[in-house]
Design an enzyme around this catalytic site. Structure first.
Site, PDB file in Angstrom:
ATOM      1  CG  ASN A   1      -1.809   1.179   1.331  1.00 51.43           C
ATOM      2  OD1 ASN A   1      -1.914   1.969   0.394  1.00 51.43           O
ATOM      3  ND2 ASN A   1      -2.466   1.334   2.466  1.00 51.43           N
TER       4      ASN A   1
ATOM      5  CE  LYS B   1      -0.465   3.069   4.947  1.00 51.23           C
ATOM      6  NZ  LYS B   1      -0.387   3.208   6.419  1.00 51.23           N
TER       7      LYS B   1
ATOM      8  CG  HIS C   1      -6.096   1.387   5.269  1.00 50.16           C
ATOM      9  ND1 HIS C   1      -5.639   2.313   6.192  1.00 50.16           N
ATOM     10  CD2 HIS C   1      -5.059   0.541   5.035  1.00 50.16           C
ATOM     11  CE1 HIS C   1      -4.384   2.038   6.493  1.00 50.16           C
ATOM     12  NE2 HIS C   1      -4.005   0.957   5.808  1.00 50.16           N
TER      13      HIS C   1
ATOM     14  CD  GLU D   1      -3.366   5.194   6.878  1.00 49.64           C
ATOM     15  OE1 GLU D   1      -2.333   4.874   7.486  1.00 49.64           O
ATOM     16  OE2 GLU D   1      -3.461   5.214   5.637  1.00 49.64           O
TER      17      GLU D   1
ATOM     18  CD  GLU E   1      -3.164  -2.565   7.532  1.00 49.51           C
ATOM     19  OE1 GLU E   1      -2.005  -2.419   7.139  1.00 49.51           O
ATOM     20  OE2 GLU E   1      -4.058  -1.748   7.305  1.00 49.51           O
TER      21      GLU E   1
ATOM     22  N   GLY F   1       2.472   1.905  10.914  1.00 46.29           N
ATOM     23  CA  GLY F   1       3.387   3.024  10.798  1.00 46.29           C
ATOM     24  C   GLY F   1       4.054   3.442  12.088  1.00 46.29           C
TER      25      GLY F   1
ATOM     26  CB  SER G   1       5.440  -2.125  11.774  1.00 44.91           C
ATOM     27  OG  SER G   1       4.907  -0.866  12.137  1.00 44.91           O
TER      28      SER G   1
ATOM     29  N   GLY H   1       3.105  -1.394   4.280  1.00 41.86           N
ATOM     30  CA  GLY H   1       3.063   0.045   4.074  1.00 41.86           C
ATOM     31  C   GLY H   1       4.403   0.584   3.624  1.00 41.86           C
TER      32      GLY H   1
END
Length: 257
Positions: free
Chosen positions: A11, A13, A101, A103, A173, A179, A219, A240
């Site tokens: 991803n 992002k 997701h 986010e 996740e 992150g 991560s 990520g």
């Protein structure tokens, strides 16, 4: 012995313009020459504006890379400024669409109803949804991480057929590990990925539960992916930051040696 093909999805992002995306996907194609790509599926999820460039690079170079979107509209077409439909993504040769997701849930207020509508929109356009689920830190500390994650799973796939359920990809996740450099232990990942599979078994039976690929995200890097992949119900990773480096992502894809 599982027959599920591991899936490593990167991803990107909101990173990389189309020129940077082109450079990354071409370099990734080179790096994957060192990987037995018959044993793993490598996927990139670029920003919308990079998708056409990725399509051309993958097709021209016959690269062993599938690609998809980071989001999808719940709507087929119409006055929805800024949204991108499943039909548009299909026309670009996308295979996958990430849905729900953390986010998107956090910054855009996406509810289970919206996520469910996007899962159905993906299937309606011939795309495979990668449904993202996972708990925040407070739920983990309260010991409610499995309950919380399964509620997201059930809301996200409500009303889909068993045939559709067998094709979906679920990405677990834990929000606290995205992150942050924090990573769930392999046993933590296995606990929830196993619970997801058993929930699918209860809803749709053995055939579906045994077919669905359940990924871990948070991560993930080349130094920890091997241990994660040793767990019975972890079928790959949603990656990520490490996916923005071709050599590192190729190492992740080549975890099996």
């Amino acid at each position: 012995m599982t027959t599920r093909t591991p899936l490593m999805a990167g991803n990107w992002k909101m990173n990389l313009d189309w020129k940077q995306g082109l450079a990354l996907v071409e370099e990734l194609g080179e790096q994957l020459k060192e990987v037995d790509t018959t044993k793993v599926e490598t996927v990139v999820l670029p920003p919308f504006v990079d998708l056409r460039t990725v399509q051309v690079a993958v097709d021209a170079g016959k690269l062993p890379i599938a690609y998809g979107s980071q989001d999808i509209s719940a709507h087929e077409s119409g006055a929805y400024t800024g949204e991108v439909s499943g039909a548009m993504l299909s026309a670009l040769g996308c295979t996958y669409a990430a849905v729900g997701h953390s986010e998107r849930r956090q910054y855009h207020g996406e509810t289970e109803e919206v996520t469910n509508a996007k899962v159905k929109a993906a299937f309606a356009s011939g795309l495979v949804p990668i449904l993202c689920v996972g708990e925040p830190l407070e739920e983990r500390k309260a010991g409610k991480h499995v309950e919380y994650t399964l509620a997201q799973l059930e809301g996200g796939i409500e009303g889909i057929t068993a045939e559709q359920a067998a094709k979906i990809v679920i990405a677990y996740e834990p929000v606290w590990a995205i992150g942050t450099g924090e990573v769930a232990t392999p046993d933590d990942a296995q606990e929830v990925c196993s619970a997801i599979r058993e929930a699918l078994r209860a809803m749709h039976g053995d055939t579906v539960a045994d077919a669905v690929r359940v990924l871990y995200g948070g991560s993930v890097k080349s130094s920890n992916v091997g241990e994660l992949m040793q767990r019975a119900d972890v079928d790959g990773a949603l990656v990520g930051g490490a996916s923005l480096k071709a050599e590192e992502f190729a190492k992740i894809a080549g975890f099996q040696g």
